[in-house]
Design an enzyme around this catalytic site. Sequence first.
Site, short mmCIF file in Angstrom:
data_model
loop_
_atom_site.label_atom_id
_atom_site.label_comp_id
_atom_site.label_asym_id
_atom_site.label_seq_id
_atom_site.Cartn_x
_atom_site.Cartn_y
_atom_site.Cartn_z
CB CYS A 280 63.54 6.03 -4.88
SG CYS A 280 65.17 5.72 -3.91
CG HIS B 51 60.72 3.60 -3.23
ND1 HIS B 51 61.46 2.64 -3.90
CD2 HIS B 51 61.76 4.36 -2.52
CE1 HIS B 51 62.71 2.80 -3.46
NE2 HIS B 51 62.80 3.87 -2.85
CG ASN C 230 65.88 1.67 -1.64
OD1 ASN C 230 65.39 1.61 -2.94
ND2 ASN C 230 65.84 2.61 -1.07
O1 UT7 Z 1 65.20 5.29 -1.30
C1 UT7 Z 1 66.00 6.50 -0.83
C2 UT7 Z 1 65.30 7.35 0.44
N1 UT7 Z 1 66.08 6.47 1.50
C3 UT7 Z 1 65.57 6.34 2.73
O2 UT7 Z 1 64.32 6.75 2.77
C4 UT7 Z 1 66.48 5.77 3.67
C5 UT7 Z 1 65.81 6.65 4.92
N2 UT7 Z 1 66.54 6.10 6.14
C6 UT7 Z 1 66.37 5.17 6.64
O3 UT7 Z 1 65.86 4.18 6.38
C7 UT7 Z 1 67.24 4.99 8.09
O4 UT7 Z 1 67.58 6.19 8.40
C8 UT7 Z 1 68.61 4.09 8.31
C9 UT7 Z 1 68.15 2.51 8.25
C10 UT7 Z 1 69.47 4.27 7.18
C11 UT7 Z 1 69.16 4.14 9.49
O5 UT7 Z 1 68.22 3.89 10.70
P1 UT7 Z 1 68.20 5.06 11.86
O6 UT7 Z 1 67.02 4.34 12.72
O7 UT7 Z 1 67.81 6.45 11.32
O8 UT7 Z 1 69.44 4.76 12.56
P2 UT7 Z 1 70.54 5.84 12.69
O9 UT7 Z 1 71.39 6.56 11.71
O10 UT7 Z 1 70.23 7.08 13.66
O11 UT7 Z 1 71.83 5.09 13.62
C12 UT7 Z 1 71.33 4.60 15.07
C13 UT7 Z 1 72.67 3.64 15.55
C14 UT7 Z 1 73.93 4.46 15.21
O12 UT7 Z 1 74.65 4.31 16.43
P3 UT7 Z 1 74.79 4.98 17.71
O13 UT7 Z 1 75.33 6.40 17.31
O14 UT7 Z 1 73.51 5.25 18.19
O15 UT7 Z 1 75.68 4.38 18.50
C15 UT7 Z 1 74.36 4.13 14.03
O16 UT7 Z 1 75.76 4.04 14.14
O17 UT7 Z 1 72.79 2.58 14.65
C16 UT7 Z 1 73.85 2.64 14.24
N3 UT7 Z 1 73.88 2.00 12.93
C17 UT7 Z 1 73.92 0.48 12.75
N4 UT7 Z 1 74.29 -0.45 13.77
C18 UT7 Z 1 74.20 -1.73 13.40
C19 UT7 Z 1 73.91 2.41 11.82
N5 UT7 Z 1 73.74 1.39 10.74
C20 UT7 Z 1 74.02 0.17 11.46
C21 UT7 Z 1 74.32 -0.96 10.96
N6 UT7 Z 1 74.20 -2.01 12.12
N7 UT7 Z 1 74.14 -1.36 9.60
#
Ligand code: UT7
Length: 331
Positions: A117, A258, A288
């Site tokens: 990125c 970004h 992204n």
């Molecule tokens: O460009 C490269 C750099 N990349 C980044 O900077 C990305 C950085 N990360 C992120 O943007 C975020 O961490 C994500 C968007 C990927 C995830 O968001 P989060 O708030 O960190 O969610 P999480 O991974 O902690 O998941 C929270 C909950 C989980 O469920 P439980 O365990 O709390 O029951 C996940 O299973 O949300 C669930 N979850 C979803 N639910 C519905 C994860 N993905 C999804 C989804 N739809 N697509």
Amino acid sequence: MTLSSVKSAILSIGISLPSKVLTNKDLEKILNTSDSWITERTGIKTRHILEDQELISTHAIKAAKKALEKANLSPKDLNLIICATFTPDYLMPTLSILVQEGIGALNAGVFDISATCSGFIYGLSIADQFIKNNPNWKILVVGAEALSRKINWKDRSTCILFGDGAGAVVVGKSPSQESGIIDFVLGAIPNNWSLLTLKGGGSCFAPFDERLPKEEYFIKMQGKEVFKIAVKTLEEVTLTLLKRNKITPERIDLLIPHQANLRIIEFLRKKLKLSKEKVYVNIQKYGNTSAASIPIALYEAQKKNKLKKNNLILSVAFGGSFTFGGILIKW
Ligand code: UT7
């Protein structure tokens, strides 16, 4: 004029995106996800995705042609083509040779860089160095990614994030001593790369090596951990650039970060106490797009008349391999 006093500048910008659009509602049909979750956690509503037979090189070439046309240059005027991508059509040939061929830039040297990125900022910084030593050169810097081809469409935590697209800029000597690229920061954080990987397709494993699980042919990310490092790093890069150039945040006219997650962008905006008008956001439309995100945002910002003469523009990025970069430009 001494060489070090030569400033480089972005002379023109072009972009190209696949016409197919995938909405959050479309994703609801194939995954256990919802429009509201994706919107709240990422800010993304839609992303552009290549059709089955469509190539990202086609879009890189289109973006390059548009940038050249705007700069009033012929392809033969180009001395160098740098393509930032980690999702080229092939490992060999490179994307840059396909762009050279596609636009007919017969006098240009070509190479790809892989800095995920942050790739476009790395590319701009490299172009800046070449222009300082060869002020008459014209350099095409392309950011182009086909992330949809490297996504595990069964992994809801990552596949919702990414989109495809291409942006290209022509870099040359700045028409004025006062404007152009002022400074940049490049770096990478060691010992964290395993949080965001794409292992299949490299030379560690032979093609179809049975030891490598199928998922390893796609992007794998521990999102929460990457998120934490991203916000901290982007803040540090921004503050380093501002401090080194004795610029207070309120003097920034436009921050072009970004586009990885709206919450990351908002975190940075609030840290710098910038108004929403001073931060360019288009993640809702494209998701992204990795190395393509900054040139696409630059193009749109210019179209909306947000890149005015003498404006201070700051662009920062963070990505896989834990690379980061920031660039300060006086427009
Ligand atoms: O460009 C490269 C750099 N990349 C980044 O900077 C990305 C950085 N990360 C992120 O943007 C975020 O961490 C994500 C968007 C990927 C995830 O968001 P989060 O708030 O960190 O969610 P999480 O991974 O902690 O998941 C929270 C909950 C989980 O469920 P439980 O365990 O709390 O029951 C996940 O299973 O949300 C669930 N979850 C979803 N639910 C519905 C994860 N993905 C999804 C989804 N739809 N697509």
